[in-house]
Design an enzyme around this catalytic site. Structure first.
Site, PDB file in Angstrom:
ATOM      1  N   SER A 104      85.966  -3.824-110.503  1.00 18.98           N
ATOM      2  CA  SER A 104      86.648  -2.621-110.985  1.00 18.98           C
ATOM      3  C   SER A 104      86.372  -1.449-110.065  1.00 18.98           C
ATOM      4  O   SER A 104      87.272  -0.674-109.735  1.00 18.98           O
ATOM      5  CB  SER A 104      86.184  -2.286-112.410  1.00 18.98           C
ATOM      6  N   GLU A 105      85.096  -1.273-109.647  1.00 17.61           N
ATOM      7  CA  GLU A 105      84.742  -0.235-108.689  1.00 17.61           C
ATOM      8  C   GLU A 105      83.564  -0.682-107.833  1.00 17.61           C
ATOM      9  O   GLU A 105      82.767  -1.531-108.241  1.00 17.61           O
ATOM     10  CB  GLU A 105      84.368   1.078-109.383  1.00 17.61           C
ATOM     11  N   THR A 106      83.482  -0.072-106.649  1.00 17.42           N
ATOM     12  CA  THR A 106      82.353  -0.215-105.731  1.00 17.42           C
ATOM     13  C   THR A 106      81.959   1.188-105.302  1.00 17.42           C
ATOM     14  O   THR A 106      82.825   2.035-105.051  1.00 17.42           O
ATOM     15  CB  THR A 106      82.752  -1.050-104.504  1.00 17.42           C
ATOM     16  N   HIS A 163      80.992   3.730-115.392  1.00 17.22           N
ATOM     17  CA  HIS A 163      80.025   2.667-115.099  1.00 17.22           C
ATOM     18  C   HIS A 163      79.524   2.732-113.653  1.00 17.22           C
ATOM     19  O   HIS A 163      78.351   2.435-113.397  1.00 17.22           O
ATOM     20  CB  HIS A 163      80.583   1.289-115.518  1.00 17.22           C
TER      21      HIS A 163
END
Length: 293
Positions: free
Chosen positions: A46-48, A77
């Site tokens: 979803s994200e880095t 998150h």
């Protein structure tokens, strides 16, 4: 060629293989924007996040957040997980992370021995709402009927505490059977240039202070998200803004339908500059590695 270390962890859970996975590059000095975006796409999460020296030395770090196809001004998150990782690397006390949307404060949760177990973040902006969204549009995107949308507290609305989400209350049964319709998302997003190409929909069903939620953003590469801190912080702020109370706390479950159960603790309170929100949860470390670019 430079080598960059990264770690992965699961956020909003107290055990591996739950919550929302996150990758953190702990020292991204020397990376280009294109390299960050390519690494986020390669991680396929979803994200880095990418940790850089702060612009203001009074702060802990500057953090850039990328999803599969673009950069985020703020996200829940990634903020919690990055704060947790920095705490495991020796950063003491409360952390302050510089992000595009503003400064994000992170309080680290620790066990009896002092080891980090998770974190709580304060969203960088007070709640703002900008538009009511047609019920038919939301229902079409979620693959449910207009009658499944609950409007006793509010109609579907676009709101933000740092990154915008469309929030809609639905029945419990509708929440369980919802499934994003990508064609409907494309049609809806095409009519909303103010969303800058990111039509993100949080559906929720409420039982008092307990909430079940699901978040869909298929046009940004996230068909469904296991846990969305920024969206649920926005939801907490919205619910307090619509109530007669000065503050409230909510326990939110998400990711159950995906097999990645997540628990988020969200609070909101009225302040002189508007309704402010926090969101927190546990973290479970997973992998360590490095990449040479």
């Amino acid at each position: 060629m430079p080598t960059y270390a990264f770690v992965t962890l699961d956020v909003f859970t107290d055990r591996p293989f739950g919550g929302n996975p996150l990758a953190v590059f702990t020292d991204a000095r020397g990376m280009t924007d294109a390299q960050m975006q390519s690494l986020a796409a390669e991680m396929n999460l979803s994200e880095t996040t990418f940790v850089l020296p702060p612009s203001d030395p009074a702060n802990t770090a500057r953090v850039r957040i990328f999803h599969r196809t673009g950069e985020m001004p703020f996200a829940g998150h990634p903020s919690i997980g990055t704060g947790y990782v920095l705490a495991t690397l020796g950063h003491e006390g409360a952390l302050s992370l510089e992000m595009i949307a503003g400064l994000v404060k992170v309080d680290i949760d620790r066990d009896g021995a002092g080891a980090p177990t998770g974190a709580v973040i304060a969203a960088p902006q007070a709640l703002t709402t900008s538009a009511d969204i047609p019920i038919d549009e939301v229902a079409a995107c979620a693959g449910i009927g207009p009658g499944d949308v609950v409007t006793a507290t509010h109609t579907p609305v676009l709101a933000t505490v740092g990154v915008p989400f469309i929030l809609a209350e639905v029945t419990g049964q509708a929440l369980s059977r919802a499934e994003p319709d990508v064609a409907a998302f494309r049609k809806a997003e095409g009519g909303r240039p103010d969303l800058a190409g990111r039509y993100s929909l949080l559906l929720y069903a409420r039982d008092g202070q307990d909430i079940r939620a699901r978040m869909f953003a298929p046009l940004s590469g996230t068909y469904e998200d296991p846990a969305t801190g920024s969206a649920n912080a926005t939801l907490a702020a919205l619910l307090v803004s619509l109530s007669g109370v000065d503050q409230a706390a909510f326990t939110i479950s998400q990711g159950v339908e995906m097999g990645r159960p997540s628990i988020l603790k969200a609070t909101a309170r009225r302040t002189p500059d508007g309704v402010r929100a926090t969101v927190g949860g546990g973290c479970a470390p997973m992998f360590r590695g490095e990449v040479t670019l």
